[in-house]
Design a protein around this motif. Structure first.
Motif, PDB file in Angstrom:
ATOM      1  N   GLY A 172     -11.053   1.309   9.120  1.00 24.07           N
ATOM      2  CA  GLY A 172     -11.212   0.946   7.714  1.00 24.07           C
ATOM      3  C   GLY A 172      -9.876   0.816   7.010  1.00 24.07           C
ATOM      4  O   GLY A 172      -9.636  -0.126   6.259  1.00 24.07           O
ATOM      5  N   LEU A 173      -8.987   1.767   7.255  1.00 25.81           N
ATOM      6  CA  LEU A 173      -7.649   1.719   6.659  1.00 25.81           C
ATOM      7  C   LEU A 173      -6.890   0.485   7.098  1.00 25.81           C
ATOM      8  O   LEU A 173      -6.303  -0.238   6.286  1.00 25.81           O
ATOM      9  CB  LEU A 173      -6.863   2.975   7.048  1.00 25.81           C
ATOM     10  N   LEU A 174      -6.903   0.239   8.405  1.00 22.94           N
ATOM     11  CA  LEU A 174      -6.119  -0.843   8.963  1.00 22.94           C
ATOM     12  C   LEU A 174      -6.647  -2.206   8.549  1.00 22.94           C
ATOM     13  O   LEU A 174      -5.891  -3.081   8.114  1.00 22.94           O
ATOM     14  CB  LEU A 174      -6.106  -0.730  10.493  1.00 22.94           C
ATOM     15  N   GLU A 175      -7.957  -2.390   8.687  1.00 21.78           N
ATOM     16  CA  GLU A 175      -8.537  -3.702   8.410  1.00 21.78           C
ATOM     17  C   GLU A 175      -8.563  -4.044   6.922  1.00 21.78           C
ATOM     18  O   GLU A 175      -8.480  -5.214   6.553  1.00 21.78           O
ATOM     19  CB  GLU A 175      -9.970  -3.763   8.972  1.00 21.78           C
ATOM     20  N   SER A 176      -8.697  -3.028   6.081  1.00 29.96           N
ATOM     21  CA  SER A 176      -8.828  -3.308   4.640  1.00 29.96           C
ATOM     22  C   SER A 176      -7.560  -3.036   3.851  1.00 29.96           C
ATOM     23  O   SER A 176      -7.548  -3.218   2.634  1.00 29.96           O
ATOM     24  CB  SER A 176      -9.968  -2.468   4.046  1.00 29.96           C
ATOM     25  N   GLY A 177      -6.477  -2.573   4.544  1.00 29.67           N
ATOM     26  CA  GLY A 177      -5.281  -2.202   3.792  1.00 29.67           C
ATOM     27  C   GLY A 177      -5.601  -1.115   2.779  1.00 29.67           C
ATOM     28  O   GLY A 177      -5.236  -1.195   1.614  1.00 29.67           O
ATOM     29  N   VAL A 192       0.835  -1.192   0.000  1.00 28.69           N
ATOM     30  CA  VAL A 192       0.000   0.000   0.000  1.00 28.69           C
ATOM     31  C   VAL A 192       0.875   1.249   0.000  1.00 28.69           C
ATOM     32  O   VAL A 192       1.835   1.348   0.766  1.00 28.69           O
ATOM     33  CB  VAL A 192      -0.923   0.004   1.233  1.00 28.69           C
ATOM     34  N   THR A 193       0.532   2.205  -0.836  1.00 28.88           N
ATOM     35  CA  THR A 193       1.274   3.463  -0.914  1.00 28.88           C
ATOM     36  C   THR A 193       0.524   4.559  -0.165  1.00 28.88           C
ATOM     37  O   THR A 193      -0.667   4.448   0.121  1.00 28.88           O
ATOM     38  CB  THR A 193       1.452   3.900  -2.373  1.00 28.88           C
ATOM     39  N   ARG A 194       1.240   5.649   0.099  1.00 27.99           N
ATOM     40  CA  ARG A 194       0.596   6.773   0.773  1.00 27.99           C
ATOM     41  C   ARG A 194      -0.498   7.391  -0.084  1.00 27.99           C
ATOM     42  O   ARG A 194      -1.516   7.852   0.426  1.00 27.99           O
ATOM     43  CB  ARG A 194       1.638   7.826   1.142  1.00 27.99           C
ATOM     44  N   ASP A 195      -0.297   7.416  -1.386  1.00 26.38           N
ATOM     45  CA  ASP A 195      -1.338   7.952  -2.268  1.00 26.38           C
ATOM     46  C   ASP A 195      -2.623   7.143  -2.133  1.00 26.38           C
ATOM     47  O   ASP A 195      -3.728   7.704  -2.149  1.00 26.38           O
ATOM     48  CB  ASP A 195      -0.866   7.937  -3.727  1.00 26.38           C
ATOM     49  N   GLU A 196      -2.479   5.815  -2.005  1.00 32.79           N
ATOM     50  CA  GLU A 196      -3.660   4.969  -1.833  1.00 32.79           C
ATOM     51  C   GLU A 196      -4.325   5.235  -0.488  1.00 32.79           C
ATOM     52  O   GLU A 196      -5.555   5.203  -0.384  1.00 32.79           O
ATOM     53  CB  GLU A 196      -3.265   3.498  -1.951  1.00 32.79           C
ATOM     54  N   VAL A 197      -3.532   5.506   0.541  1.00 39.10           N
ATOM     55  CA  VAL A 197      -4.097   5.844   1.845  1.00 39.10           C
ATOM     56  C   VAL A 197      -4.871   7.154   1.752  1.00 39.10           C
ATOM     57  O   VAL A 197      -6.016   7.251   2.206  1.00 39.10           O
ATOM     58  CB  VAL A 197      -2.983   5.958   2.910  1.00 39.10           C
ATOM     59  N   TYR A 198      -4.264   8.188   1.151  1.00 37.64           N
ATOM     60  CA  TYR A 198      -4.953   9.474   1.005  1.00 37.64           C
ATOM     61  C   TYR A 198      -6.212   9.332   0.153  1.00 37.64           C
ATOM     62  O   TYR A 198      -7.244   9.957   0.432  1.00 37.64           O
ATOM     63  CB  TYR A 198      -4.021  10.502   0.368  1.00 37.64           C
ATOM     64  N   TYR A 218      -8.061   6.702  -0.139  1.00 36.09           N
ATOM     65  CA  TYR A 218      -9.062   6.020   0.684  1.00 36.09           C
ATOM     66  C   TYR A 218      -9.732   7.017   1.635  1.00 36.09           C
ATOM     67  O   TYR A 218     -10.961   7.030   1.769  1.00 36.09           O
ATOM     68  CB  TYR A 218      -8.400   4.898   1.482  1.00 36.09           C
ATOM     69  N   ILE A 219      -8.927   7.851   2.272  1.00 34.27           N
ATOM     70  CA  ILE A 219      -9.471   8.849   3.200  1.00 34.27           C
ATOM     71  C   ILE A 219     -10.417   9.797   2.469  1.00 34.27           C
ATOM     72  O   ILE A 219     -11.526  10.090   2.942  1.00 34.27           O
ATOM     73  CB  ILE A 219      -8.326   9.637   3.871  1.00 34.27           C
ATOM     74  N   ASP A 220      -9.991  10.274   1.294  1.00 30.49           N
ATOM     75  CA  ASP A 220     -10.832  11.176   0.508  1.00 30.49           C
ATOM     76  C   ASP A 220     -12.145  10.508   0.108  1.00 30.49           C
ATOM     77  O   ASP A 220     -13.203  11.141   0.082  1.00 30.49           O
ATOM     78  CB  ASP A 220     -10.093  11.632  -0.747  1.00 30.49           C
ATOM     79  N   THR A 221     -12.065   9.222  -0.218  1.00 30.12           N
ATOM     80  CA  THR A 221     -13.244   8.502  -0.708  1.00 30.12           C
ATOM     81  C   THR A 221     -14.255   8.221   0.389  1.00 30.12           C
ATOM     82  O   THR A 221     -15.471   8.345   0.169  1.00 30.12           O
ATOM     83  CB  THR A 221     -12.817   7.172  -1.358  1.00 30.12           C
ATOM     84  N   TYR A 222     -13.798   7.878   1.588  1.00 27.20           N
ATOM     85  CA  TYR A 222     -14.706   7.376   2.614  1.00 27.20           C
ATOM     86  C   TYR A 222     -14.885   8.292   3.823  1.00 27.20           C
ATOM     87  O   TYR A 222     -15.617   7.949   4.747  1.00 27.20           O
ATOM     88  CB  TYR A 222     -14.240   5.992   3.084  1.00 27.20           C
ATOM     89  N   LYS A 223     -14.251   9.471   3.807  1.00 34.57           N
ATOM     90  CA  LYS A 223     -14.409  10.349   4.969  1.00 34.57           C
ATOM     91  C   LYS A 223     -15.867  10.783   5.148  1.00 34.57           C
ATOM     92  O   LYS A 223     -16.338  10.930   6.284  1.00 34.57           O
ATOM     93  CB  LYS A 223     -13.496  11.567   4.854  1.00 34.57           C
TER      94      LYS A 223
END
Length: 320
Positions: free
Chosen positions: A76-81, A42-48, A50-55
């Motif tokens: 959500g981040l932790l459990e779903s990668g 997982v990259t930081r871009d994917e983390v950001y 994800y946050i943008d998508t599900y906040k």
């Protein structure tokens, strides 16, 4: 489940329950569920992203059920990668919720374990809130919505996950990515637009911790060793050397201890002997737990640096 580590002195007297996370932070052999799927890191871009998508989904659940958006997003981040896990991709399950007897919907299996399958990720977010409204978690709702630390430790205490460092992983995710800032926001009730990747993301600032007279950070989802080296204005080779890591190491596991200064030649303080709690632990993980250079720990124990340890092995932490 990762067993709790125990530390012993030379006469066998119990000193410390090393992973009592109500008192300790950050030292154990870390296994992260769903961190890599099919070799994907997982990259930081994917983390950001994800946050943008599900906040907004997290904010809706916060408004409707009183669950902090920061906690929901971190889980959500932790459990779903960050949405890359098999459960997230095949079952829209972002929180690792198992079927249980009460579940009447579709299911998806990981090994022999049955997990809930949803029509959409947003259904997963809704069911996560309903899941936390059970009597088992009712004590959490006496906490202030801004108390993400209390919620994180409460989730672990109530049995949401068996990982001994589950609470600390959530807290580090929230603090490093600034998820607590969403607590005061209101959900956008307008029709959601497709999320576009943002450029020029801010450089992360990990909370710096201290143990064994050493400074360290706890890795979060999306970290790379290069990013951590950049954050502390040091060369990558030096960071890898401080942590006894080979060149070419790309990404730590979530919860890994990463030192930003050189480790000691032996343990500091009262700990002299470490008893291995389970098969398969490496000497490197012991060296990280106690802030000891790997080559020195290997020499003290007359073992090769790549030694794989077995349950019950006694590892000396200090020179004779």
């Amino acid at each position: 489940m990762v067993p709790t580590f125990k530390i012993y002195i030379r006469n066998g007297k119990f000193i410390d329950n090393f992973l009592n996370i109500n008192k300790k932070i950050g030292f154990c052999l870390i296994f992260f569920l769903f961190f890599c799927q099919n070799g994907h890191s997982v990259t930081r871009d994917e983390v950001y992203r994800y946050i943008d998508t599900y906040k907004n989904a997290a904010l809706i659940e916060q408004r409707e059920h009183g669950i902090p958006a920061s906690i929901t997003l971190a889980q959500g981040l932790l459990e779903s990668g960050a949405g890359t896990s098999k459960l997230a991709r095949e079952g829209n399950n972002h929180f690792g919720i198992k079927c249980h007897r009460s579940w009447r919907g579709d299911s998806v299996f990981s090994g022999k374990t049955c997990y809930r399958k949803y029509r959409s990720a947003h259904d997963s977010y809704t069911d996560h809130s309903k899941f936390l409204k059970a009597k088992r978690y009712e004590s959490l709702f006496t906490l202030d919505i801004t108390d993400y630390r209390g919620w994180a430790h409460g989730l672990k205490r109530c049995g949401y996950a068996t990982d001994p460092l589950y609470a600390e992983k959530l807290i580090n995710m929230i603090e490093t990515y600034g998820l607590d800032k969403f607590t005061g926001e209101k959900p956008n009730c307008e029709e959601e637009k497709p999320v576009r990747p943002k450029r020029d993301r801010p450089l992360l600032r990990h909370p710096t911790k201290r143990r064994h007279d050493l400074n360290y950070i706890m890795a979060v989802l999306g970290d790379t060793y290069q990013d951590i080296a950049d954050e502390y204005n040091m060369k990558l080779d030096k960071l890898l050397d401080y942590n006894d890591l080979p060149k070419g190491s790309k990404q730590p596991e979530v919860g890994d201890i990463i030192y930003v200064n050189r480790k000691h030649s032996e343990a500091q303080g009262v700990h002299e002997i470490y008893r291995v709690p389970d098969d398969g632990e490496s000497l490197w993980h012991v060296s990280q737990m106690f802030g000891i250079r790997l080559k020195d720990l290997a020499k003290i124990n007359n073992l090769p640096p790549d030694a794989v340890l077995h349950k019950g092995d006694l590892i000396k932490l200090k020179k004779e």
